[in-house]
Design an enzyme around this catalytic site. Sequence first.
Site, PDB file in Angstrom:
ATOM      1  N   SER A  52     -43.492 -25.826  20.031  1.00 21.17           N
ATOM      2  CA  SER A  52     -43.089 -24.471  19.667  1.00 21.17           C
ATOM      3  C   SER A  52     -41.570 -24.367  19.599  1.00 21.17           C
ATOM      4  O   SER A  52     -40.934 -24.982  18.749  1.00 21.17           O
ATOM      5  CB  SER A  52     -43.693 -23.461  20.655  1.00 21.17           C
ATOM      6  OG  SER A  52     -43.483 -22.139  20.201  1.00 21.17           O
ATOM      7  N   LEU A  53     -40.937 -23.638  20.540  1.00 19.76           N
ATOM      8  CA  LEU A  53     -39.480 -23.534  20.545  1.00 19.76           C
ATOM      9  C   LEU A  53     -38.808 -24.914  20.577  1.00 19.76           C
ATOM     10  O   LEU A  53     -37.761 -25.134  19.970  1.00 19.76           O
ATOM     11  CB  LEU A  53     -39.027 -22.719  21.757  1.00 19.76           C
ATOM     12  CG  LEU A  53     -37.513 -22.765  22.019  1.00 19.76           C
ATOM     13  CD1 LEU A  53     -36.779 -21.922  21.000  1.00 19.76           C
ATOM     14  CD2 LEU A  53     -37.194 -22.350  23.427  1.00 19.76           C
TER      15      LEU A  53
ATOM     16  N   GLN B 143     -41.300 -22.617  25.353  1.00 18.61           N
ATOM     17  CA  GLN B 143     -41.323 -21.477  26.273  1.00 18.61           C
ATOM     18  C   GLN B 143     -42.434 -21.658  27.301  1.00 18.61           C
ATOM     19  O   GLN B 143     -43.560 -22.051  26.971  1.00 18.61           O
ATOM     20  CB  GLN B 143     -41.533 -20.186  25.480  1.00 18.61           C
ATOM     21  CG  GLN B 143     -41.263 -18.924  26.255  1.00 18.61           C
ATOM     22  CD  GLN B 143     -41.158 -17.707  25.333  1.00 18.61           C
ATOM     23  OE1 GLN B 143     -41.026 -17.848  24.128  1.00 18.61           O
ATOM     24  NE2 GLN B 143     -41.218 -16.519  25.918  1.00 18.61           N
TER      25      GLN B 143
ATOM     26  N   HIS C  82     -47.897 -17.274  17.627  1.00 20.63           N
ATOM     27  CA  HIS C  82     -48.600 -18.300  16.832  1.00 20.63           C
ATOM     28  C   HIS C  82     -49.978 -17.819  16.362  1.00 20.63           C
ATOM     29  O   HIS C  82     -50.970 -18.543  16.439  1.00 20.63           O
ATOM     30  CB  HIS C  82     -48.730 -19.611  17.617  1.00 20.63           C
ATOM     31  CG  HIS C  82     -47.406 -20.215  17.979  1.00 20.63           C
ATOM     32  ND1 HIS C  82     -46.553 -20.722  17.021  1.00 20.63           N
ATOM     33  CD2 HIS C  82     -46.777 -20.371  19.169  1.00 20.63           C
ATOM     34  CE1 HIS C  82     -45.455 -21.173  17.619  1.00 20.63           C
ATOM     35  NE2 HIS C  82     -45.556 -20.964  18.914  1.00 20.63           N
TER      36      HIS C  82
ATOM     37  N   ARG D  63     -35.033 -15.799  16.235  1.00 15.41           N
ATOM     38  CA  ARG D  63     -36.466 -16.018  16.451  1.00 15.41           C
ATOM     39  C   ARG D  63     -36.931 -15.306  17.716  1.00 15.41           C
ATOM     40  O   ARG D  63     -37.969 -14.632  17.740  1.00 15.41           O
ATOM     41  CB  ARG D  63     -36.740 -17.517  16.565  1.00 15.41           C
ATOM     42  CG  ARG D  63     -38.198 -17.921  16.795  1.00 15.41           C
ATOM     43  CD  ARG D  63     -38.256 -19.428  16.962  1.00 15.41           C
ATOM     44  NE  ARG D  63     -39.605 -19.960  16.950  1.00 15.41           N
ATOM     45  CZ  ARG D  63     -40.329 -20.228  18.046  1.00 15.41           C
ATOM     46  NH1 ARG D  63     -39.829 -19.946  19.243  1.00 15.41           N
ATOM     47  NH2 ARG D  63     -41.535 -20.759  17.947  1.00 15.41           N
TER      48      ARG D  63
ATOM     49  N   GLN E 179     -44.176 -21.618  11.211  1.00 18.69           N
ATOM     50  CA  GLN E 179     -44.539 -21.986  12.589  1.00 18.69           C
ATOM     51  C   GLN E 179     -44.783 -20.766  13.465  1.00 18.69           C
ATOM     52  O   GLN E 179     -45.647 -20.767  14.336  1.00 18.69           O
ATOM     53  CB  GLN E 179     -43.428 -22.856  13.186  1.00 18.69           C
ATOM     54  CG  GLN E 179     -43.766 -23.429  14.551  1.00 18.69           C
ATOM     55  CD  GLN E 179     -42.597 -23.359  15.516  1.00 18.69           C
ATOM     56  OE1 GLN E 179     -41.970 -22.316  15.674  1.00 18.69           O
ATOM     57  NE2 GLN E 179     -42.311 -24.475  16.168  1.00 18.69           N
TER      58      GLN E 179
END
Length: 759
Positions: free
Chosen positions: A85-86, A9, A189, A110, A237
Amino acid sequence: MKTIMFPGQGSQYKGMGKELFKIFSKEVQRASDILGYDLEELCVKDPERKLNQTAFTQPALYVVNALEYYRRHRDSQPAYLIGHSLGEYNALLAARAFDFETGLRLVQKRGVLMAAALGGSMAAVLGLQVEDLRQKLADGGYTTIDVANYNTPTQTVIAGQQETINRIVKDFDGQGIKIVPLNVSAPFHSRYMKPAAEEFAAFLRDFNFSRLQFPVIANATARPYEDNSVADLLSTQIASSVQWTDSVRYLMGKGITMFEEIGGGILTKMVKEIREKCIALTIDNGAQMATVSSEVVMSQTDVPVPDRGCLSTRLGSKAFRDDYSIKYAYLAGAMYRGIGSKELVIRMARSGMLGFIGTGGMSLEEIEQNIVHIQRELTNGEPYGMNLLHNIIDPAFEMQTVALYLKYGVKNIEAAAYMQMTQSLVYYRLKGLRKGHNGAVICDHKILAKVSRPEAAELFMRPAPEKIVNKLLEARLITEEQAALSRMVPMSYDVCVEADSGGHTDGGVALVLLPSIQQLRTDIEKEYCYPMSIRVGLAGGIGTPQAVACAYMMGADFVLTGSINQCTVEAGTSDAVKDLLQDINVQDTDYAPAGDMFEIGGKIQVLKKGVLFPARANKLFALYTQYDSLEEIPEKIILQLEKNYFKKPLGTIWEETKTYLKNKGDQRVIDEAEKHPKSKMALVFRWYFNYSNKLAFEGNIDDKVNFQVHTGPALGAFNQWVKGTELENWRNRHADKIGIKMMREAAELLKDTLVMLNS
């Protein structure tokens, strides 16, 4: 060597994917159907300005990343995959942990969960080393701030409550530290995402993940994923720091020289700085697969994670342990006529292991009594299993046994001696198939397939044969849905490679068989793309911690023991047999004909020390192959057989055999034998095998020399291992305690091995 990277992202932009949507129109339409809105319109035109909203950003970016990968790298063979991340979801998609649609559903959920986590913010700190940043946060009393992204040595993202982030921005600006507030709606996060992480973990329970075809580096640990840690790491995560710097350093330590980014240049710039300013991480492969590490997670986000426990409870496949609700990936296999007894199975279950009742040679009434007893004792959902043997002679009995298992809701069976797939076995498997709420196939009936040849393993690794499925459908024994679902899963997700062992055996060598069937699994999974990976375990020769350790070093997902359990207090055989077995060594077994496969030359491994059964059984088979009828055998030999083997005239044996067959309703077998003298000879000789079995079970020491005792050299190795300890006497041996001791000492051996490799 090359690593392919996927951005997360922040890399989205209006117009992204425009040229891809025409090439992959089917995938785009399917994605739009799943999401419930026009994905192409969102990405290309963004008329409602939703592209930068997390719930919309994440699915859109996942799809565009995926399509770009398909266009450029569908047939690539990268050394590693990594995503920020994503982007980690795209890395897992490329590694074939799940298919395109499953990944999209995960990302959609998510995105919704992360978008719902309001009330916080994030900021990027630039030009400050991580150690200096931590000191600044500590000095300022910012204890509620977490480091969300370790992007490069001089680019770190922090997360926390909006008010605190605002204070830090003002504070750092005053000190001349470059800090940039990020346009996000929540403190991703960080510890504040824990509720979202927990809800996502619950959502993931309905999904199965396949074995990774390429290694993927996990954001949360900066180490490669294990096949069985996908769900844990994806949920973790969300509330854990993105360890991007250490992930790249790990890859540098693995000799990676090329980093290719999908659809952008943000990650490429990060990698360039890390390679210029950081040294490579050099870490032992065996000890550094990614699991949910409490040390890593707790030090940065204070998000609690499950206790990993001692190594003995982490050996083998986590998915296997979870599926069977066991603590140890250690099984006690079924043994003939209840040697694998109900008492043994109950003890194993209560100690966090799985045991199987040995139903071979039992009547339906006896099998039912065992099930009822076990279910009465195990009232807290403890796992147990029943044996199912391929019954070539009486397939109707096999089907009746399956009907009994279905009646009592038996969820786990051990399928043994199958040379072809049968209607009974397929019926059992398919009756347990259903759809989960997300469309995933749920397999309520688990089959653990014991195999000793690759062609037998292949039967279980492939879906149920269509011909048998159609027969069951025509007979209305299964539903249309179950028939359809059967094409999506293998007959068994759990295949146990049985090397040379006690009882029926092909004399296979574990070092040869296990790798061959592991490779077969890889080939078949590529062909079918099952929703989860097939687990391959090892049996045969497992009698010491060293053997257990070797099995796991070879990549076994579980181990199954047999011979060592028949010399325990719980084993359903006579004390006389146990007295013989506790003294054997590795050389004290031999091969003999199998009574149930006498005519085709099937072999069993049996006790040799102190008995004459193997020599006498082999003599009978030699006579069978040499002569065409009992009448052709010399009279001197017949008299010897009647005196030493059968203890009565062969004519009497034949009359007893006919009576037995008549009572079973097998007049056809009698008629066949009367017409064909060789068939009659086989039936008479088979009587000896039943007789010798009965002697052993009853412990009739007056005729001990004729005891037929199935066992392998693993028990001899076990006896030597426990010599001089309390376990030397079988009266102190309990199957569950042996299992725990074997696993714990195997774990210690593996730890010692890793220490030596690193010294």
